[in-house]
Write a protein that holds these residues in place. Sequence first.
Motif, PDB file in Angstrom:
ATOM      1  N   UNK A 137     -19.213 -45.787   1.864  1.00  0.00           N
ATOM      2  CA  UNK A 137     -20.527 -45.531   1.268  1.00  0.00           C
ATOM      3  C   UNK A 137     -20.936 -44.086   1.446  1.00  0.00           C
ATOM      4  N   UNK A 139     -19.190 -41.381   1.975  1.00  0.00           N
ATOM      5  CA  UNK A 139     -18.422 -40.273   1.438  1.00  0.00           C
ATOM      6  C   UNK A 139     -17.914 -40.491   0.029  1.00  0.00           C
ATOM      7  N   UNK A 140     -18.063 -41.674  -0.471  1.00  0.00           N
ATOM      8  CA  UNK A 140     -17.472 -41.959  -1.766  1.00  0.00           C
ATOM      9  C   UNK A 140     -18.387 -41.458  -2.877  1.00  0.00           C
ATOM     10  N   UNK A 141     -17.966 -40.397  -3.495  1.00  0.00           N
ATOM     11  CA  UNK A 141     -18.846 -39.807  -4.494  1.00  0.00           C
ATOM     12  C   UNK A 141     -18.665 -40.423  -5.868  1.00  0.00           C
ATOM     13  N   UNK A 143     -17.766 -43.461  -6.465  1.00  0.00           N
ATOM     14  CA  UNK A 143     -18.039 -44.887  -6.491  1.00  0.00           C
ATOM     15  C   UNK A 143     -16.854 -45.740  -6.883  1.00  0.00           C
TER      16      UNK A 143
END
Lengths: 170, 915
Positions: A137, A139-141, A143
């Motif tokens: 959540x 760091x995941x840009x 998605x």
Amino acid sequence: MGNKQTIFTAQQLFYRYRDLAPQLVPLDYTNHPDVKLPYELIGSMPELKDNPFRQRIAEVFSEDGQGNMTLDDFLDMFSVLSEMAPRDLKAYYAFKIYDFNNDDFLCKSDLEKTLNKLTRNELTEEEVRMVCEKVIDEADLDNDGRLSLEDFQHMIVRAPDFLSTFHIRI
Amino acid sequence: MLLLLLPAAAPADLCGTGSPGLGSSPPVLLLPQPGPEEFGAPGVASARSAAEEAAGPGEAEEDGAEHHHHHGGGFRVVQWEWNYVQTPYIIAIWLLVASVAKILFHFSQRFTTVVPESCMLILLGLVLGGIVLIANKKQLYQLDPALFFLFLLPTIVGDAGYFMPARLFFDNLGAILTYAVVGTLWNAFCTGFCLYAAKLLGIIGHHVQADLMDFLLFGALISAVDPVAVLAVFEEVHVNETLFIIVFGESLLNDAVTVVLYKVYISFVEVGGANVLTADYFKGVASFLIVSIGGTLVGLVFAVILGFVTRFTKKVRIIEPLFVFLLVYLAYLTAELFSLSAILSMTFCGIGANKYVEANISQKSRTTIKYTMKNLASIAETIIFIFLGISAVDKSKWAWDTGLVSCTLVFIFVFRAMGVVGQTWVLNRFRLVPLDKIDQVVMSYGGLRGAVAFALVVLLDGEQVKAKDYFVATTIVVVFFTVMFQGLTIKPLVKWLKVPRATNRKPTINEEIHERAFDHILTAVEDIAGLQGYHHWRDKWEQFDRNYLSKLLLRKSVYRKSELWEAYQKINIRDAISVIDQVGPSKKSIYLSIYISKKNFHLTLFATVLLVCSRRENGSGVCLDLQVIDNVPGSKVVEDMETHHVLAGNLYKPRKRSHYSRHFMPLGEKERQDREVFQRNMRIRMETYKSSRHKRHKKERSMKKVRQIHMSVVTKKNFQAALDVCQSPSAAPSSPPTEDSHLPWKGGVGLPPPCVSVEATKIIPVDLQQAWNQSISSLESVSSPPASTEPVHPRVSALSRLGGPRPASYTAPSTTVSSTTSIGAPAPQSSFCFPEKKKKKMQEEEEEEEEPGASQEMQPLMLPVRPPGLLPPPSPPLPPPGPGRRRNPCVYLRSLVAAPPPASGDLHSRRPTQL
């Protein structure tokens, strides 16, 4: 912020490399450039007994991916971790180390492995899952539910002194 | 009494500073009461006469409760028992003066950003001293060394040690030790010898009767950087952590050097410089080792005891803080008893015990310890500075010699700079992150002298050291100069030099994990290379800690928990809180306490997720930055300081490497939050987390865990409403939680909550309304009627178009349980009230718990799902890395390899795994 570290030279590194397997590595290395240090030798070092990442490090830095290291691999490893190496490179290798299944993404299984290694399997499955979700959540840009190298690097860029600890002095 | 004291402080402010900042001070400052008049009051007047016997509150404290004489005569209706209460009365008055002074300083924000508090306190002390002197012709009060060393200093050091960022400290231990030992020795000797040379050259007047030993003694006591002064000045400057910890650590650890040098020279002076044998020098060195190592060991022993004792306090939580204070203080006293380095002992006791104690004790105890320690340290510091000021106004002590004073000032400054530069040059050869020139300038400039030097010089025996009066005067000048001039100018200097400031950003969970992983990786690599470097030892220590220490010192229930896991929890909680902070306007007091039991952990997660915040999106990044720039603790926050104390105190202690600050708790981000940023955050967050929440929620329900988080939010104004902000995602519209079905208001909501359900989170803001409304109304003018049951607020769609996430509805009173207002058409919210028993645990700990199920309300934080087309991407994707990112790592080392590989061309062409 490891502000203490030990200095050693490439020459010493070579001797060290040789010391690990004197029977395999000849002194005049130039004539036998193909010698490889099998992983068993590295993995069985007593100092590394407790280290959760020993195998992973060897695998990532070895050319064959099996943990058998040539002298070049060996030196590469130190150059990546030297202070001269650029941040991106370090980030890349850090990423590689986490990427257990070599799919160029940190997916949940990778993170779970990392976490289990770090916590010595003391977390319940659910807890692990929760942390992993949170990590993703954060760091995941894009998605996509997993961290790409870009995500990883972006995370590092945002934290100025993040990789500053990823050094040893050579 | 207060009225009397106010004018006393007022002239202090007014005379102390002609600065315009005070213009904005409250009118009480302008009361035209001349200061001395306060002594007209009968109480104080006789205080004066009585206090003449007791030299000062310090000694008075030792005199204790003994009361001198009672008034004779027959029975009186009202008796004047001044002598009986005199000692505590004076002490209390002083504390009051100091505290009121602090309040006054902080009335003007602009002013306090420019002038450090320590300066103001010294000025106030000067003025008070002047008043006493004028009224009395004789100085009654001065900083009493016994009081200072036995009571004031330990509170500050204990606080500093206990809250010392341990990892940062040990990471820089080498540098700190070098500066503390070598640097202090260098300063002491050079200053001493040079002063002696100046004396021989005639720069220092003849009336200063001192020989080499005296000057060396003086050099020893004047050369040590003072922890109190450093803290007072540096914590307002916010230099980066490494710099801070080096200067601060140095000031703590040089205590051993100072103590030994001081004692050695004292003995030398006593026997006379000529009679010193060579063996004495070696004894001095041995003494140094014993004092420092012994002090450290005493501290560690007490740390172990402390950890061990707190393991068994489960049934008597209430005395946990007492143990901490007592044992830490005992560590100090014990070291003092054996004339070891007490500061070292206390520091290491604090550092060592912190980890185990914090894990063992309850949350409330943690809060208590933190708050009390900060409180004590803050007041101790205030008193120290005020008394420094007062002590300076004493004609009897002043023996001025311009040569001595100016030489000392120049020498300590020059040698400090030289010492820093020289040592840094050496250290940088070993340091990974070298200290650059700017750092060195700040370190040189930050070498402040303070109360320790003053107390030591006052302790000198006037018989032995003929020039004591000159030394005292010089020390006062030096202290004043460093604290006031350097303290005043260091901030502009730091700004001007663009010293990297401390950032208040919190580590993300990613960083926590990766940092730990990096440690392991580096250790592995060091081991492979056959090195026993820093990481190697840290790894060994951690193993030892895990295998033995933790088992010995931690409760069984605690030590099985992974540290990493703890860190993760803390981060989550902090996130959640900071959101609340963000939401609540800073002017309103929001008491927010979060009670977390282990079981309800997941709730925290929910709170985090729901309530938004964390710095992952750009928006948050922006506000963080804003806050960093503008956060000058103390200036803006005075009013709601208390709030934040409560707030911060209730958090798990973060593992972040924070600035050590005595006065202010780490506040997280707060006041400076833009509403727009908040809005954006909310929206982005909600969108982002939606999917994950669904899954999580489902799982959770199936596990039927009790997870709750209580946030009691209380504003002072009214208690009209208790809100239950409960949201959690519910993925499957068709499966409302079964437990929810019995809830009365459940029926009101026609649809099972598609995206938010409440099961886990339970937030009971008591009268959240005020604060909440404020923030929200500023968000937009959403004023949804409290009892609106309308599932879709008419304005919602319009508002959503405006692009703000809208915590929409507030239902106030507890009676309207069924009044669930929801905004966001497709996302009706449901609240869930926990059965009493689930709360039992909480309530045990919570005295001021509100009526549990009294009132609920849901607080949809979420924006209704908007048409996908309108959705902005959660955050701009990182531009794809260019091909330039590929590097060939071989290059770096290959060239260094001694043996030229014949196949080099071949090797060079090989690249590391392609990106």
